[in-house]
Design a protein around this motif. Sequence first.
Motif, PDB file in Angstrom:
ATOM      1  N   VAL A  43       8.968 -13.985  -2.820  1.00 51.02           N
ATOM      2  CA  VAL A  43       7.641 -14.364  -2.324  1.00 51.02           C
ATOM      3  C   VAL A  43       6.912 -13.127  -1.800  1.00 51.02           C
ATOM      4  O   VAL A  43       5.721 -12.936  -2.084  1.00 51.02           O
ATOM      5  N   GLU A  44       7.589 -12.288  -1.065  1.00 57.17           N
ATOM      6  CA  GLU A  44       6.959 -11.075  -0.528  1.00 57.17           C
ATOM      7  C   GLU A  44       6.532 -10.130  -1.654  1.00 57.17           C
ATOM      8  O   GLU A  44       5.462  -9.525  -1.590  1.00 57.17           O
ATOM      9  N   GLN A  45       7.369  -9.998  -2.696  1.00 57.01           N
ATOM     10  CA  GLN A  45       6.998  -9.155  -3.836  1.00 57.01           C
ATOM     11  C   GLN A  45       5.758  -9.718  -4.536  1.00 57.01           C
ATOM     12  O   GLN A  45       4.844  -8.968  -4.900  1.00 57.01           O
ATOM     13  N   MET A  46       5.740 -11.027  -4.717  1.00 60.45           N
ATOM     14  CA  MET A  46       4.592 -11.653  -5.374  1.00 60.45           C
ATOM     15  C   MET A  46       3.332 -11.526  -4.521  1.00 60.45           C
ATOM     16  O   MET A  46       2.243 -11.308  -5.044  1.00 60.45           O
ATOM     17  N   ARG A  47       3.482 -11.623  -3.221  1.00 57.40           N
ATOM     18  CA  ARG A  47       2.337 -11.472  -2.326  1.00 57.40           C
ATOM     19  C   ARG A  47       1.766 -10.059  -2.423  1.00 57.40           C
ATOM     20  O   ARG A  47       0.542  -9.870  -2.466  1.00 57.40           O
ATOM     21  N   ALA A  48       2.647  -9.061  -2.481  1.00 58.70           N
ATOM     22  CA  ALA A  48       2.193  -7.670  -2.606  1.00 58.70           C
ATOM     23  C   ALA A  48       1.468  -7.461  -3.934  1.00 58.70           C
ATOM     24  O   ALA A  48       0.408  -6.814  -3.978  1.00 58.70           O
ATOM     25  N   LYS A  49       2.008  -8.020  -5.020  1.00 61.37           N
ATOM     26  CA  LYS A  49       1.354  -7.898  -6.324  1.00 61.37           C
ATOM     27  C   LYS A  49      -0.006  -8.596  -6.311  1.00 61.37           C
ATOM     28  O   LYS A  49      -0.985  -8.078  -6.862  1.00 61.37           O
ATOM     29  N   LEU A  50      -0.064  -9.764  -5.704  1.00 56.97           N
ATOM     30  CA  LEU A  50      -1.324 -10.494  -5.627  1.00 56.97           C
ATOM     31  C   LEU A  50      -2.363  -9.694  -4.845  1.00 56.97           C
ATOM     32  O   LEU A  50      -3.529  -9.632  -5.242  1.00 56.97           O
ATOM     33  N   ASP A  51      -1.941  -9.076  -3.756  1.00 61.36           N
ATOM     34  CA  ASP A  51      -2.871  -8.257  -2.972  1.00 61.36           C
ATOM     35  C   ASP A  51      -3.410  -7.091  -3.798  1.00 61.36           C
ATOM     36  O   ASP A  51      -4.606  -6.797  -3.771  1.00 61.36           O
ATOM     37  N   LYS A  52      -2.524  -6.440  -4.563  1.00 60.06           N
ATOM     38  CA  LYS A  52      -2.957  -5.323  -5.410  1.00 60.06           C
ATOM     39  C   LYS A  52      -3.918  -5.802  -6.500  1.00 60.06           C
ATOM     40  O   LYS A  52      -4.932  -5.161  -6.777  1.00 60.06           O
ATOM     41  N   LEU A  53      -3.591  -6.917  -7.133  1.00 57.67           N
ATOM     42  CA  LEU A  53      -4.454  -7.457  -8.186  1.00 57.67           C
ATOM     43  C   LEU A  53      -5.805  -7.897  -7.624  1.00 57.67           C
ATOM     44  O   LEU A  53      -6.843  -7.697  -8.262  1.00 57.67           O
ATOM     45  N   THR A  54      -5.798  -8.493  -6.441  1.00 55.56           N
ATOM     46  CA  THR A  54      -7.047  -8.903  -5.815  1.00 55.56           C
ATOM     47  C   THR A  54      -7.922  -7.694  -5.535  1.00 55.56           C
ATOM     48  O   THR A  54      -9.127  -7.703  -5.825  1.00 55.56           O
ATOM     49  N   GLU A  55      -7.313  -6.645  -5.001  1.00 53.16           N
ATOM     50  CA  GLU A  55      -8.062  -5.426  -4.724  1.00 53.16           C
ATOM     51  C   GLU A  55      -8.626  -4.819  -6.010  1.00 53.16           C
ATOM     52  O   GLU A  55      -9.791  -4.427  -6.069  1.00 53.16           O
TER      53      GLU A  55
END
Length: 76
Positions: A43-55
């Motif tokens: 979940v933490e890895q996916m959250r980090a990826k989502l944050d990068k993609l959102t940015e």
Amino acid sequence: MTNPQNPAADSIGRIAALEERIAHQDRTIEELSDQLTEQWKVVEQMRAKLDKLTERFLMLEENSLEAPAITRPPHY
């Protein structure tokens, strides 16, 4: 299952059964805890990826909003 002739043996058997059940439950709890820890890492890895993609998406969106100036084509 009770043994009226030997209540001490009956109690020992019941205690052994309870200890066995507790041991199984302890093992199950440990396995579930390990699985929960692994899932939390995912979940933490996916959250980090989502944050990068959102940015990245916001940067692309920002750049695409800057439309070129409207000019007359050369053939007018």
